[in-house]
Structures are given as structure tokens and as C-alpha cells.
Design a protein around this motif. Structure first.
Motif, PDB file in Angstrom:
ATOM      1  N   ALA A  29      22.358  -0.907 -14.236  1.00 30.69           N
ATOM      2  CA  ALA A  29      21.721  -0.585 -13.084  1.00 30.69           C
ATOM      3  C   ALA A  29      21.076  -1.954 -12.770  1.00 30.69           C
ATOM      4  N   PRO A  30      20.852  -2.223 -11.246  1.00 32.63           N
ATOM      5  CA  PRO A  30      20.015  -3.321 -11.000  1.00 32.63           C
ATOM      6  C   PRO A  30      18.672  -3.415 -11.623  1.00 32.63           C
ATOM      7  N   PRO A  31      17.831  -4.718 -11.910  1.00 32.21           N
ATOM      8  CA  PRO A  31      16.690  -4.658 -12.519  1.00 32.21           C
ATOM      9  C   PRO A  31      15.518  -3.930 -11.307  1.00 32.21           C
ATOM     10  N   LYS A  32      15.774  -4.364 -10.308  1.00 32.57           N
ATOM     11  CA  LYS A  32      14.644  -3.714  -9.425  1.00 32.57           C
ATOM     12  C   LYS A  32      15.303  -2.831  -8.458  1.00 32.57           C
ATOM     13  N   ALA A  33      14.524  -2.027  -8.017  1.00 36.42           N
ATOM     14  CA  ALA A  33      14.862  -0.950  -6.927  1.00 36.42           C
ATOM     15  C   ALA A  33      14.963  -1.723  -5.452  1.00 36.42           C
ATOM     16  N   HIS A  34      15.541  -1.184  -4.425  1.00 36.99           N
ATOM     17  CA  HIS A  34      15.593  -1.643  -3.146  1.00 36.99           C
ATOM     18  C   HIS A  34      14.200  -1.142  -2.392  1.00 36.99           C
ATOM     19  N   HIS A  35      13.238  -1.889  -1.747  1.00 37.64           N
ATOM     20  CA  HIS A  35      12.316  -1.249  -1.118  1.00 37.64           C
ATOM     21  C   HIS A  35      12.415  -1.489   0.274  1.00 37.64           C
ATOM     22  N   ASN A  36      12.228  -0.271   1.019  1.00 39.22           N
ATOM     23  CA  ASN A  36      12.291  -0.570   2.418  1.00 39.22           C
ATOM     24  C   ASN A  36      10.979  -0.076   3.005  1.00 39.22           C
ATOM     25  N   ARG A  37      10.225  -1.140   3.598  1.00 35.42           N
ATOM     26  CA  ARG A  37       8.864  -0.994   3.978  1.00 35.42           C
ATOM     27  C   ARG A  37       8.928  -0.804   5.484  1.00 35.42           C
ATOM     28  N   LEU A  38       7.793   0.170   5.986  1.00 38.24           N
ATOM     29  CA  LEU A  38       7.688   0.490   7.206  1.00 38.24           C
ATOM     30  C   LEU A  38       6.151   0.677   7.613  1.00 38.24           C
ATOM     31  N   THR A  39       5.659  -0.565   8.519  1.00 39.11           N
ATOM     32  CA  THR A  39       4.171  -0.432   8.726  1.00 39.11           C
ATOM     33  C   THR A  39       3.939   0.080  10.186  1.00 39.11           C
ATOM     34  N   LEU A  40       3.188   0.972  10.181  1.00 35.01           N
ATOM     35  CA  LEU A  40       2.799   1.582  11.569  1.00 35.01           C
ATOM     36  C   LEU A  40       1.003   1.578  11.676  1.00 35.01           C
ATOM     37  N   LEU A  41       0.958   1.752  13.012  1.00 31.79           N
ATOM     38  CA  LEU A  41      -0.471   1.880  13.331  1.00 31.79           C
ATOM     39  C   LEU A  41      -1.017   3.298  12.884  1.00 31.79           C
ATOM     40  N   LYS A  42      -2.417   3.311  12.447  1.00 33.09           N
ATOM     41  CA  LYS A  42      -3.086   4.492  12.077  1.00 33.09           C
ATOM     42  C   LYS A  42      -3.170   5.375  13.378  1.00 33.09           C
ATOM     43  N   SER A  43      -3.708   4.845  14.352  1.00 34.14           N
ATOM     44  CA  SER A  43      -3.757   5.456  15.712  1.00 34.14           C
ATOM     45  C   SER A  43      -2.859   5.323  16.545  1.00 34.14           C
ATOM     46  N   HIS A  92      -2.821   4.917  20.077  1.00 37.21           N
ATOM     47  CA  HIS A  92      -3.084   4.045  21.164  1.00 37.21           C
ATOM     48  C   HIS A  92      -3.962   2.628  21.002  1.00 37.21           C
ATOM     49  N   ILE A  93      -4.892   2.869  20.090  1.00 36.97           N
ATOM     50  CA  ILE A  93      -5.888   1.762  19.952  1.00 36.97           C
ATOM     51  C   ILE A  93      -5.896   1.231  18.576  1.00 36.97           C
ATOM     52  N   TYR A  94      -6.528   0.559  18.140  1.00 37.75           N
ATOM     53  CA  TYR A  94      -7.196  -0.033  16.597  1.00 37.75           C
ATOM     54  C   TYR A  94      -6.085  -0.585  16.017  1.00 37.75           C
ATOM     55  N   LYS A  95      -5.816  -1.783  16.480  1.00 32.29           N
ATOM     56  CA  LYS A  95      -4.464  -2.530  15.837  1.00 32.29           C
ATOM     57  C   LYS A  95      -4.581  -2.861  14.562  1.00 32.29           C
ATOM     58  N   LYS A  96      -6.070  -2.937  14.274  1.00 24.87           N
ATOM     59  CA  LYS A  96      -6.224  -3.354  12.945  1.00 24.87           C
ATOM     60  C   LYS A  96      -6.030  -2.481  11.778  1.00 24.87           C
ATOM     61  N   HIS A  97      -6.066  -1.236  12.106  1.00 23.10           N
ATOM     62  CA  HIS A  97      -5.806  -0.415  11.136  1.00 23.10           C
ATOM     63  C   HIS A  97      -4.411   0.341  10.893  1.00 23.10           C
ATOM     64  N   ARG A  98      -3.797  -0.061  10.022  1.00 21.85           N
ATOM     65  CA  ARG A  98      -2.207   0.299   9.794  1.00 21.85           C
ATOM     66  C   ARG A  98      -2.322   0.925   8.663  1.00 21.85           C
ATOM     67  N   VAL A  99      -0.928   1.573   8.676  1.00 22.87           N
ATOM     68  CA  VAL A  99      -0.410   2.424   7.356  1.00 22.87           C
ATOM     69  C   VAL A  99       0.844   1.862   7.072  1.00 22.87           C
ATOM     70  N   GLN A 100       1.313   1.504   5.849  1.00 24.83           N
ATOM     71  CA  GLN A 100       2.347   1.147   5.246  1.00 24.83           C
ATOM     72  C   GLN A 100       3.000   2.087   4.511  1.00 24.83           C
ATOM     73  N   TYR A 101       4.282   2.450   4.935  1.00 22.06           N
ATOM     74  CA  TYR A 101       5.262   3.483   4.076  1.00 22.06           C
ATOM     75  C   TYR A 101       6.370   2.840   3.524  1.00 22.06           C
ATOM     76  N   GLU A 102       6.684   3.306   2.106  1.00 25.80           N
ATOM     77  CA  GLU A 102       7.787   2.613   1.479  1.00 25.80           C
ATOM     78  C   GLU A 102       8.747   3.555   1.069  1.00 25.80           C
ATOM     79  N   ILE A 103       9.916   3.131   0.889  1.00 31.23           N
ATOM     80  CA  ILE A 103      10.919   3.935   0.596  1.00 31.23           C
ATOM     81  C   ILE A 103      11.582   3.140  -0.668  1.00 31.23           C
ATOM     82  N   ARG A 104      11.896   3.741  -1.841  1.00 34.70           N
ATOM     83  CA  ARG A 104      12.388   2.995  -2.843  1.00 34.70           C
ATOM     84  C   ARG A 104      13.916   3.755  -3.111  1.00 34.70           C
TER      85      ARG A 104
END
Length: 187
Positions: A102-116, A118-130
Motif C-alpha cells: 500500500a502507498p504510505p499516504k492516501a490521495h487527498h482531494n480537497r474542495l474549497t467552497l464559500l459558506k454563503s 452570495h456574499i462573505y468571501k472571507k468565510h469558506r469551508v473546505q471538504y476533503e476526500i481521502r
């Protein structure tokens, strides 16, 4: 009804085979084909030397140098359990087990989205699929053994597991290349 290749024998035909069970006991079984519709179990060993799988099926079995099976899932414990299952099945079928890794590390797929929306670009949520991987190599297989093995392990794949099979077969050198190799070796 007997297969066409076995009907040609006028005398009774005995076929012997060995069976390996889950508990590891080996039993010798002998079947004697007496007529077209009947057979009986016996202890005789009169296996004709000229009967082979090639005559019954009409073609030769393809030989595979190695078969690599890649499995992937989001849960590493499931992959480890499935690797144990396939290795145990291979041992029961008498298949040579190569390298399992088995490879030593998993393959990480990250997706960053806005919380809102329409607005508030500073507030983001990050999802990760391993995705975790395991590789298993089995060596020196015939086509019939490989079909049986793959059908068995693919029918028992757990949920959320993907299977990828890579086969490396052994082929004869084409006649056009073998002639040129002979010419080069003569010179």
C-alpha cells in the motif's frame, strides 16, 4: 449428458481430481463414467494419459505472467480486510501470491467552497476526500484459474471498494519477428 469429448470413449472413463476444503483437508475423488446418463463413485485410478483440457475445450489456456489487482476505498480497515480475504482465497486455489503493498499516504482531494451563496468571501469551508489504495500481485496463472478467482473475489467486494485488474499475459513471438531474430543471430 456427458460432454462431446468424453462420449468418444467406448470403455469406462475414470477422472481423478483433488479437492481442497476450507479446513485444509485434501480428499482424492475418482469418478467413473459408465454410460451416457449415469456415473458412479469408485476408488479406481484409471485416468487415461491422453485426456487433457485442451482436447475437451478445443483451445489452449492463456498463461498470465502476473495479475495486479488495485483496490481503493475511503476506509483503510476495509481494504486491509479485503486484502486478507483475497489472499486467503488465492491460497485455497493454489495461486502464487506476489507482492502486496500500500502507498504510505492516501490521495487527498480537497474542495474549497464559500459558506454563503452570495456574499462573505472571507468565510469558506473546505471538504476533503481521502482515497486509500492497496495493490496485490498474483503470479503464474492460467486463464481458467484466473476467471474463477476473479469471479469469486469480485462477487464479494465490500461496499465502497473499487477494483482494478491489470493482466500481463505470456505470448509467443510473432513469426515475422522470430524470422528477423533468427537472421540477426546467424549473421
Amino acid at each position: 449428458m456427458l460432454p462431446r469429448c468424453l462420449r468418444a470413449f467406448s470403455k469406462p472413463l475414470c477422472i481423478s481430481f483433488q479437492e481442497s476444503g476450507i479446513l485444509g483437508k485434501n480428499l482424492n475423488r475418482h469418478l467413473q463414467f459408465v454410460g451416457v446418463n449415469s456415473f458412479s463413485s469408485t476408488r479406481m485410478s484409471c485416468m487415461p494419459q491422453d485426456v487433457s483440457l485442451e482436447k475437451c475445450s478445443g483451445k489452449k489456456d492463456t498463461l498470465y505472467k502476473s495479475v495486479e489487482i488495485e483496490i481503493r476505498s475511503g476506509e483503510p480497515a476495509v481494504l486491509l480486510s479485503y486484502e486478507w480475504f483475497t489472499s486467503y482465497a488465492a491460497k485455497q486455489l493454489g495461486i502464487t501470491i506476489g507482492k502486496c503493498w500500500a502507498p504510505p499516504k492516501a490521495h487527498h482531494n480537497r474542495l474549497t467552497l464559500l459558506k454563503s451563496i452570495h456574499i462573505y468571501k472571507k468565510h469558506r469551508v473546505q471538504y476533503e476526500i481521502r482515497t486509500y489504495f492497496r495493490h496485490m500481485t498474483y503470479e503464474r496463472l492460467t486463464e481458467s484459474t484466473l476467471k474463477t478467482f476473479l469471479e469469486y473475489i469480485q462477487r464479494n467486494v465490500p461496499e465502497g471498494v473499487a477494483v482494478k485488474v491489470t493482466k500481463k499475459s505470456v505470448l509467443n513471438l510473432p513469426s515475422s519477428l522470430s524470422d528477423s531474430v533468427r537472421r540477426l543471430s546467424i549473421q
